[in-house]
Design a protein around this motif. Structure first.
Motif, mmCIF file in Angstrom:
data_model
loop_
_atom_site.group_PDB
_atom_site.id
_atom_site.type_symbol
_atom_site.label_atom_id
_atom_site.label_comp_id
_atom_site.label_asym_id
_atom_site.label_seq_id
_atom_site.Cartn_x
_atom_site.Cartn_y
_atom_site.Cartn_z
ATOM 1 N N ASP A 155 13.786 24.218 48.271
ATOM 2 C CA ASP A 155 13.016 24.449 49.153
ATOM 3 C C ASP A 155 13.146 26.033 49.080
ATOM 4 O OD1 ASP A 155 11.357 26.481 50.880
ATOM 5 O OD2 ASP A 155 10.677 24.057 51.523
ATOM 6 N N ARG A 156 12.525 26.686 48.358
ATOM 7 C CA ARG A 156 13.430 28.377 48.190
ATOM 8 C C ARG A 156 12.817 28.906 49.323
ATOM 9 N NH1 ARG A 156 9.597 30.352 44.344
ATOM 10 N NH2 ARG A 156 10.584 32.167 44.907
ATOM 11 N N LYS A 157 13.023 28.869 50.655
ATOM 12 C CA LYS A 157 13.194 29.281 51.872
ATOM 13 C C LYS A 157 14.836 29.560 51.969
ATOM 14 C CE LYS A 157 12.813 25.181 54.717
ATOM 15 N NZ LYS A 157 12.608 24.116 55.893
ATOM 16 N N TYR A 158 15.435 28.971 51.247
ATOM 17 C CA TYR A 158 16.729 28.970 51.873
ATOM 18 C C TYR A 158 17.107 30.149 50.691
ATOM 19 C CZ TYR A 158 16.635 24.170 53.950
ATOM 20 O OH TYR A 158 16.849 22.959 54.611
ATOM 21 N N PHE A 159 16.240 30.163 50.280
ATOM 22 C CA PHE A 159 17.066 31.887 48.934
ATOM 23 C C PHE A 159 16.182 32.949 49.055
ATOM 24 C CE2 PHE A 159 19.293 27.779 47.589
ATOM 25 C CZ PHE A 159 21.260 28.569 47.994
ATOM 26 N N PRO A 160 15.111 33.174 49.542
ATOM 27 C CA PRO A 160 14.547 33.875 49.627
ATOM 28 C C PRO A 160 14.909 35.442 48.875
ATOM 29 C CG PRO A 160 15.495 34.719 51.728
ATOM 30 C CD PRO A 160 16.363 33.305 51.654
ATOM 31 N N ASP A 161 15.956 36.129 48.371
ATOM 32 C CA ASP A 161 16.034 36.958 47.292
ATOM 33 C C ASP A 161 16.641 36.204 46.030
ATOM 34 O OD1 ASP A 161 17.666 39.058 46.343
ATOM 35 O OD2 ASP A 161 18.839 39.583 47.311
ATOM 36 N N PRO A 162 15.602 36.806 45.309
ATOM 37 C CA PRO A 162 15.832 35.677 43.710
ATOM 38 C C PRO A 162 17.510 35.735 42.809
ATOM 39 C CG PRO A 162 13.984 37.196 43.637
ATOM 40 C CD PRO A 162 14.298 37.417 45.538
ATOM 41 N N LEU A 163 18.495 36.980 43.769
ATOM 42 C CA LEU A 163 19.851 37.344 43.430
ATOM 43 C C LEU A 163 20.695 36.022 44.006
ATOM 44 C CD1 LEU A 163 18.970 41.723 43.166
ATOM 45 C CD2 LEU A 163 19.042 40.110 41.116
ATOM 46 N N LEU A 164 20.486 36.146 44.731
ATOM 47 C CA LEU A 164 21.260 35.256 45.281
ATOM 48 C C LEU A 164 21.256 33.758 45.273
ATOM 49 C CD1 LEU A 164 21.573 36.856 49.319
ATOM 50 C CD2 LEU A 164 23.124 37.096 47.198
ATOM 51 N N GLU A 165 20.232 33.399 44.553
ATOM 52 C CA GLU A 165 19.674 31.900 44.142
ATOM 53 C C GLU A 165 21.148 31.543 43.395
ATOM 54 O OE1 GLU A 165 16.221 31.796 42.293
ATOM 55 O OE2 GLU A 165 15.141 32.317 43.779
ATOM 56 N N PRO A 166 21.283 30.179 43.868
ATOM 57 C CA PRO A 166 22.099 29.443 42.322
ATOM 58 C C PRO A 166 21.904 29.447 41.104
ATOM 59 C CG PRO A 166 21.398 27.873 43.886
ATOM 60 C CD PRO A 166 20.637 29.255 44.043
ATOM 61 N N ARG A 167 23.540 29.097 40.134
ATOM 62 C CA ARG A 167 23.262 30.458 39.001
ATOM 63 C C ARG A 167 24.055 28.864 38.933
ATOM 64 N NH1 ARG A 167 25.357 36.352 40.396
ATOM 65 N NH2 ARG A 167 23.443 36.689 42.049
ATOM 66 N N GLN A 168 23.665 29.253 37.386
ATOM 67 C CA GLN A 168 25.195 28.247 36.458
ATOM 68 C C GLN A 168 26.345 28.774 36.473
ATOM 69 O OE1 GLN A 168 24.381 28.765 31.991
ATOM 70 N NE2 GLN A 168 24.863 27.523 31.465
ATOM 71 N N GLY A 169 26.818 27.574 37.066
ATOM 72 C CA GLY A 169 29.022 27.467 36.856
ATOM 73 C C GLY A 169 28.702 27.570 38.746
#
Length: 148
Positions: free
Chosen positions: A91-105
């Motif tokens: 659920d995206r509620k865990y990451f309200p800021d898109p810059l802090l979302e999980p990334r590749q790696g």
């Protein structure tokens, strides 16, 4: 908020209540050296309070076999390799800021309810982060090798 967003949020919360599994997210960043090892990203904090729907299904991969007896026969496409396809939906509620979302790696480690790592599952690396257009994101993972 539109009715569809509200309904999607309700469904997402209900699905999480039934199927959720706890995991740890360890953000990583590239090394300064071109061929160096990745290291922890200190700009994004590690979190072990996340829950998602984990799926670790088998996947068959087709391999083209070059069996040609005459010019009319085509190559044969068979599933000669079977692998695993790990995916986790969050659920995206865990990451309200898109810059802090999980990334590749970034690293994902599945946890027991008490916060200890699951012994029967390896550590995973995020290969791709796909949003579903509503309230969830799907992380496609790859199993990491054993550490020496």
């Amino acid at each position: 908020m539109s009715a569809f967003k509200r309904l999607d949020k309700m469904v997402s919360n209900a699905v999480d209540r039934v199927n959720k599994e706890r995991f740890r997210w360890i953000p990583m960043r590239d090394s300064a050296d071109p061929n160096g090892r990745r290291r922890a990203d200190l700009d994004r904090a590690m979190r072990d309070d996340l829950w998602g729907i984990f799926d670790y299904t088998s996947a068959e991969y087709g391999l083209e076999l070059g069996v040609r007896k005459s010019y009319r026969e085509a190559n044969d496409l068979r599933a000669v390799s079977v692998g695993r396809k790990p995916v986790i939906s969050i659920d995206r509620k865990y990451f309200p800021d898109p810059l802090l979302e999980p990334r590749q790696g970034d690293l994902i480690e599945m946890l027991n309810d008490d916060g200890t790592p699951q012994a029967d599952l390896p550590q995973f690396e995020v290969m791709d982060n796909q949003r579903d257009g509503q309230s969830r994101m799907e992380l496609r993972l790859v199993q990491r090798g054993q550490q020496a």
